[in-house]
Design an enzyme around this catalytic site. Structure first.
Site, PDB file in Angstrom:
ATOM      1  N   HIS A   1      -2.457  -5.511 -21.187  1.00  0.00           N
ATOM      2  CA  HIS A   1      -2.683  -6.893 -20.852  1.00  0.00           C
ATOM      3  C   HIS A   1      -4.166  -7.120 -20.585  1.00  0.00           C
ATOM      4  O   HIS A   1      -4.751  -6.406 -19.776  1.00  0.00           O
ATOM      5  CB  HIS A   1      -1.857  -7.246 -19.605  1.00  0.00           C
ATOM      6  CG  HIS A   1      -1.799  -8.695 -19.365  1.00  0.00           C
ATOM      7  ND1 HIS A   1      -2.786  -9.354 -18.703  1.00  0.00           N
ATOM      8  CD2 HIS A   1      -0.890  -9.616 -19.729  1.00  0.00           C
ATOM      9  CE1 HIS A   1      -2.478 -10.634 -18.670  1.00  0.00           C
ATOM     10  NE2 HIS A   1      -1.340 -10.819 -19.282  1.00  0.00           N
TER      11      HIS A   1
ATOM     12  N   TYR B   1      -3.676 -18.754 -13.552  1.00  0.00           N
ATOM     13  CA  TYR B   1      -3.926 -19.162 -12.176  1.00  0.00           C
ATOM     14  C   TYR B   1      -4.127 -20.669 -12.149  1.00  0.00           C
ATOM     15  O   TYR B   1      -5.079 -21.180 -12.751  1.00  0.00           O
ATOM     16  CB  TYR B   1      -5.191 -18.488 -11.629  1.00  0.00           C
ATOM     17  CG  TYR B   1      -5.104 -16.977 -11.545  1.00  0.00           C
ATOM     18  CD1 TYR B   1      -4.334 -16.357 -10.575  1.00  0.00           C
ATOM     19  CD2 TYR B   1      -5.822 -16.165 -12.430  1.00  0.00           C
ATOM     20  CE1 TYR B   1      -4.253 -14.965 -10.481  1.00  0.00           C
ATOM     21  CE2 TYR B   1      -5.753 -14.777 -12.352  1.00  0.00           C
ATOM     22  CZ  TYR B   1      -4.964 -14.192 -11.372  1.00  0.00           C
ATOM     23  OH  TYR B   1      -4.891 -12.818 -11.292  1.00  0.00           O
TER      24      TYR B   1
ATOM     25  N   PRO C   1      -1.592  -9.919  -2.470  1.00  0.00           N
ATOM     26  CA  PRO C   1      -1.370  -9.632  -3.902  1.00  0.00           C
ATOM     27  C   PRO C   1      -2.235 -10.482  -4.832  1.00  0.00           C
ATOM     28  O   PRO C   1      -2.062 -10.422  -6.033  1.00  0.00           O
ATOM     29  CB  PRO C   1       0.118  -9.957  -4.105  1.00  0.00           C
ATOM     30  CG  PRO C   1       0.650 -10.467  -2.828  1.00  0.00           C
ATOM     31  CD  PRO C   1      -0.465 -10.619  -1.852  1.00  0.00           C
TER      32      PRO C   1
ATOM     33  N   LYS D   1      -4.132  -5.498  -6.300  1.00  0.00           N
ATOM     34  CA  LYS D   1      -4.806  -4.243  -5.955  1.00  0.00           C
ATOM     35  C   LYS D   1      -3.939  -3.264  -5.165  1.00  0.00           C
ATOM     36  O   LYS D   1      -4.231  -2.071  -5.123  1.00  0.00           O
ATOM     37  CB  LYS D   1      -6.063  -4.541  -5.107  1.00  0.00           C
ATOM     38  CG  LYS D   1      -7.129  -5.344  -5.816  1.00  0.00           C
ATOM     39  CD  LYS D   1      -7.738  -4.568  -6.949  1.00  0.00           C
ATOM     40  CE  LYS D   1      -8.838  -5.336  -7.653  1.00  0.00           C
ATOM     41  NZ  LYS D   1      -9.171  -4.789  -8.956  1.00  0.00           N
TER      42      LYS D   1
ATOM     43  N   TYR E   1     -11.833  -7.078 -11.478  1.00  0.00           N
ATOM     44  CA  TYR E   1     -10.430  -7.438 -11.691  1.00  0.00           C
ATOM     45  C   TYR E   1      -9.599  -6.229 -12.119  1.00  0.00           C
ATOM     46  O   TYR E   1      -8.511  -6.002 -11.604  1.00  0.00           O
ATOM     47  CB  TYR E   1     -10.379  -8.531 -12.761  1.00  0.00           C
ATOM     48  CG  TYR E   1      -9.071  -9.269 -12.891  1.00  0.00           C
ATOM     49  CD1 TYR E   1      -8.484  -9.888 -11.799  1.00  0.00           C
ATOM     50  CD2 TYR E   1      -8.440  -9.379 -14.127  1.00  0.00           C
ATOM     51  CE1 TYR E   1      -7.283 -10.588 -11.924  1.00  0.00           C
ATOM     52  CE2 TYR E   1      -7.252 -10.084 -14.268  1.00  0.00           C
ATOM     53  CZ  TYR E   1      -6.682 -10.674 -13.160  1.00  0.00           C
ATOM     54  OH  TYR E   1      -5.504 -11.362 -13.284  1.00  0.00           O
TER      55      TYR E   1
HETATM   56  C1  FAD Z   1       5.351 -10.242  -4.376  1.00  0.00           C
HETATM   57  C2  FAD Z   1       4.372  -9.107  -4.480  1.00  0.00           C
HETATM   58  C3  FAD Z   1       3.649  -8.915  -5.671  1.00  0.00           C
HETATM   59  C4  FAD Z   1       2.728  -7.875  -5.772  1.00  0.00           C
HETATM   60  N1  FAD Z   1       2.023  -7.706  -6.951  1.00  0.00           N
HETATM   61  C5  FAD Z   1       1.143  -6.661  -7.075  1.00  0.00           C
HETATM   62  C6  FAD Z   1       0.482  -6.354  -8.327  1.00  0.00           C
HETATM   63  O1  FAD Z   1       0.666  -7.042  -9.350  1.00  0.00           O
HETATM   64  N2  FAD Z   1      -0.340  -5.274  -8.373  1.00  0.00           N
HETATM   65  C7  FAD Z   1      -0.559  -4.459  -7.266  1.00  0.00           C
HETATM   66  O2  FAD Z   1      -1.332  -3.489  -7.361  1.00  0.00           O
HETATM   67  N3  FAD Z   1       0.077  -4.707  -6.087  1.00  0.00           N
HETATM   68  C8  FAD Z   1       0.924  -5.769  -5.961  1.00  0.00           C
HETATM   69  N4  FAD Z   1       1.614  -5.970  -4.791  1.00  0.00           N
HETATM   70  C9  FAD Z   1       1.416  -5.033  -3.678  1.00  0.00           C
HETATM   71  C10 FAD Z   1       2.209  -3.754  -3.887  1.00  0.00           C
HETATM   72  O3  FAD Z   1       3.573  -4.025  -4.121  1.00  0.00           O
HETATM   73  C11 FAD Z   1       2.064  -2.862  -2.644  1.00  0.00           C
HETATM   74  O4  FAD Z   1       0.677  -2.727  -2.369  1.00  0.00           O
HETATM   75  C12 FAD Z   1       2.689  -1.495  -2.882  1.00  0.00           C
HETATM   76  O5  FAD Z   1       4.096  -1.573  -2.828  1.00  0.00           O
HETATM   77  C13 FAD Z   1       2.199  -0.496  -1.829  1.00  0.00           C
HETATM   78  O6  FAD Z   1       2.870   0.725  -1.999  1.00  0.00           O
HETATM   79  P1  FAD Z   1       3.133   1.660  -0.743  1.00  0.00           P
HETATM   80  O7  FAD Z   1       3.853   2.841  -1.264  1.00  0.00           O
HETATM   81  O8  FAD Z   1       1.871   1.847   0.009  1.00  0.00           O
HETATM   82  O9  FAD Z   1       4.061   0.800   0.228  1.00  0.00           O
HETATM   83  P2  FAD Z   1       5.531   0.269  -0.003  1.00  0.00           P
HETATM   84  O10 FAD Z   1       5.790   0.002  -1.432  1.00  0.00           O
HETATM   85  O11 FAD Z   1       5.692  -0.853   0.961  1.00  0.00           O
HETATM   86  O12 FAD Z   1       6.451   1.482   0.416  1.00  0.00           O
HETATM   87  C14 FAD Z   1       6.586   1.870   1.775  1.00  0.00           C
HETATM   88  C15 FAD Z   1       7.953   2.495   1.956  1.00  0.00           C
HETATM   89  O13 FAD Z   1       8.065   2.993   3.291  1.00  0.00           O
HETATM   90  C16 FAD Z   1       9.367   2.689   3.786  1.00  0.00           C
HETATM   91  N5  FAD Z   1       9.284   2.682   5.249  1.00  0.00           N
HETATM   92  C17 FAD Z   1       8.716   1.742   6.056  1.00  0.00           C
HETATM   93  N6  FAD Z   1       8.844   2.080   7.344  1.00  0.00           N
HETATM   94  C18 FAD Z   1       9.513   3.266   7.365  1.00  0.00           C
HETATM   95  C19 FAD Z   1       9.965   4.120   8.415  1.00  0.00           C
HETATM   96  N7  FAD Z   1       9.715   3.840   9.702  1.00  0.00           N
HETATM   97  N8  FAD Z   1      10.640   5.251   8.099  1.00  0.00           N
HETATM   98  C20 FAD Z   1      10.875   5.578   6.781  1.00  0.00           C
HETATM   99  N9  FAD Z   1      10.475   4.782   5.748  1.00  0.00           N
HETATM  100  C21 FAD Z   1       9.805   3.659   6.040  1.00  0.00           C
HETATM  101  C22 FAD Z   1       9.681   1.335   3.156  1.00  0.00           C
HETATM  102  O14 FAD Z   1      11.076   1.089   3.119  1.00  0.00           O
HETATM  103  C23 FAD Z   1       9.075   1.482   1.772  1.00  0.00           C
HETATM  104  O15 FAD Z   1      10.007   1.990   0.844  1.00  0.00           O
HETATM  105  C24 FAD Z   1       2.536  -7.001  -4.663  1.00  0.00           C
HETATM  106  C25 FAD Z   1       3.274  -7.186  -3.484  1.00  0.00           C
HETATM  107  C26 FAD Z   1       4.182  -8.224  -3.378  1.00  0.00           C
HETATM  108  C27 FAD Z   1       4.958  -8.409  -2.087  1.00  0.00           C
END
Ligand code: FAD
Length: 383
Positions: free
Chosen positions: A66, A193, A285, A289, A380
């Site tokens: 993309h 956007y 979001p 990033k 970006y």
């Molecule tokens: C609507 C939306 C759109 C997005 N679009 C983009 C995009 O296009 N590109 C991009 O780069 N980012 C995007 N993001 C952000 C991206 O989804 C997050 O930054 C990403 O999920 C981070 O990954 P992570 O593994 O750090 O955290 P998470 O994916 O939040 O994973 C954390 C995990 O820890 C678990 N957890 C929490 N507390 C505990 C506990 N006490 N004990 C055990 N487990 C626990 C949770 O259940 C979860 O499964 C978007 C976010 C949203 C909400």
């Protein structure tokens, strides 16, 4: 390892491949984690890391390159092909839930262990040789486990970050998005956007038959107040359907609220606890990033943990924060810039007119300055 999101699963896969024993503890069930639709845009650095470690089978098969984004405002349409700008990098569109599903399958194939439906209640003795985590399983039974190192990959509202003796620098943008998934074909090659006086609207491809939409809305709304008719009306209005064609329609299959809030912790490690992904920095979001930071940080932490476990050399581990923080700050700065560009000032803001002028100036600069467009493209797709 706390959390089976992109951060925890990439880290666990890399550690398993390096012969480092680890256990992932995830409070939600497998099905929930594998269906949670969030991110979709992977940066070239994330894709390269996943490919290098044999974690890209799914995205190589169905991920789509993309390279365009478009801003629609009262001043007209600005179409940017970022493949032709900056360093020529492109995004790969691959829904996060598919990536998470792939990472779980691969981790299990590599012999890694995931405890689903198990919540980490607390972590402690982080500056000792045997830090511990207290876990509660789905049946309510609690146990204490210790390890040489703990990786806090439990997201923006997890408990790992609360164990650090530092407070985050916080920005509440006072902006809420209605995040929608529609079963509608991704007809446009661009992320769109909508920069509109009534509020931001976004249109992003996810898969050939799913499109993500965002609509800025009042905070504290009940998502049920927005019926499909109202959603399509607002999307048509803010994306200027009359001028540029209606956004592709289809049943809304998911709706949730996202409050834009940014947090930066410094450092992102303490004793034998290391934060990765949203646990280390929560980022809006607006510039896609978050998941990319999570993947890249896991790629930095894994070899450092491997060296510490296999040779006892903790030099790289000591520098983990220092290596990640420049990336985090850069991503936060760009996301903040995007937030200010995309959202109109609040109606009661006494400086509203000033902010409107800045918004117009930013779009004008992107439209007229090739240097600015190159810089935009670098920021970006880059990290
Ligand atoms: C609507 C939306 C759109 C997005 N679009 C983009 C995009 O296009 N590109 C991009 O780069 N980012 C995007 N993001 C952000 C991206 O989804 C997050 O930054 C990403 O999920 C981070 O990954 P992570 O593994 O750090 O955290 P998470 O994916 O939040 O994973 C954390 C995990 O820890 C678990 N957890 C929490 N507390 C505990 C506990 N006490 N004990 C055990 N487990 C626990 C949770 O259940 C979860 O499964 C978007 C976010 C949203 C909400």
């Amino acid at each position: 390892m706390l959390g089976a999101g992109p951060a925890g699963l990439v880290l666990a896969n890399l550690l398993c491949a390096a012969g480092v024993e680890c256990v992932v503890v995830e409070r939600r069930g497998r099905e929930h984690v594998q269906q949670r639709a969030r991110a979709g845009f992977l940066s070239p650095r994330s894709v390269a890391l996943l490919r290098e470690h044999g974690l890209d089978q799914g995205l190589a098969r169905v991920g789509r390159e993309h390279d365009r984004c478009e801003f629609r405002s009262a001043a007209g349409r600005l179409d940017l092909c970022y493949r032709e700008l900056g360093s020529g990098g492109v995004h790969t569109v691959y829904p996060q839930q598919l990536l998470v599903t792939d990472l779980i399958a691969e981790l299990e194939r590599r012999g890694g262990q995931i405890l689903f439906d198990t919540t980490v209640l607390a972590v402690g003795d982080l500056d000792s040789a045997r830090p511990w985590a207290r876990l509660r399983a789905a049946d309510g039974r609690e146990q204490r486990c210790s390890a040489r190192y703990i990786a806090g990959c439990d997201g923006a509202r997890g408990i790992a970050r609360t164990a650090l003796p530092v407070a985050p620098a916080v920005r509440d943008h006072a902006i809420t998005w209605l995040a929608l998934l529609a079963r509608a074909p991704s007809t446009s090659d661009s992320v769109i956007y909508g920069v509109h006086a009534a509020g931001f609207a976004g249109q992003m491809p996810r898969s050939p038959d799913i499109t993500r939409y965002y609509l800025q809305c009042d905070p504290g709304i009940d998502v049920r107040d927005w019926d499909e008719q109202r959603i399509w009306h607002e999307l048509d209005e803010r994306l200027q359907a009359e001028r540029y064609g209606a956004p592709p329609r289809g049943p809304i299959i998911e709706r949730s609220l996202v409050r834009l809030r940014s947090e930066i912790l410094d450092p992102i490690q303490y004793g034998r606890l290391f934060l990765v992904g949203d646990a280390a920095t929560s980022i809006s979001p607006s510039a896609a990033k978050g998941a990319n930071l999570a993947i890249v940080e896991a790629g930095i932490l894994a070899p450092a943990l491997g060296a510490a476990v296999h040779t006892g050399d903790e030099t790289e581990l000591r520098h983990y924060s220092q290596r990640c923080l420049p990336l985090i700050r850069q991503a936060q700065e760009f996301s903040h810039w995007m937030i200010e560009l995309l959202h109109p000032p609040a109606p009661n803001d006494p400086e509203a007119e000033y902010q409107r002028v800045l918004r117009r100036a930013r779009l004008h600069s992107l439209t007229t300055s090739a240097h600015h467009r190159h810089h935009f493209a670098e920021s970006y797709v880059g990290l």
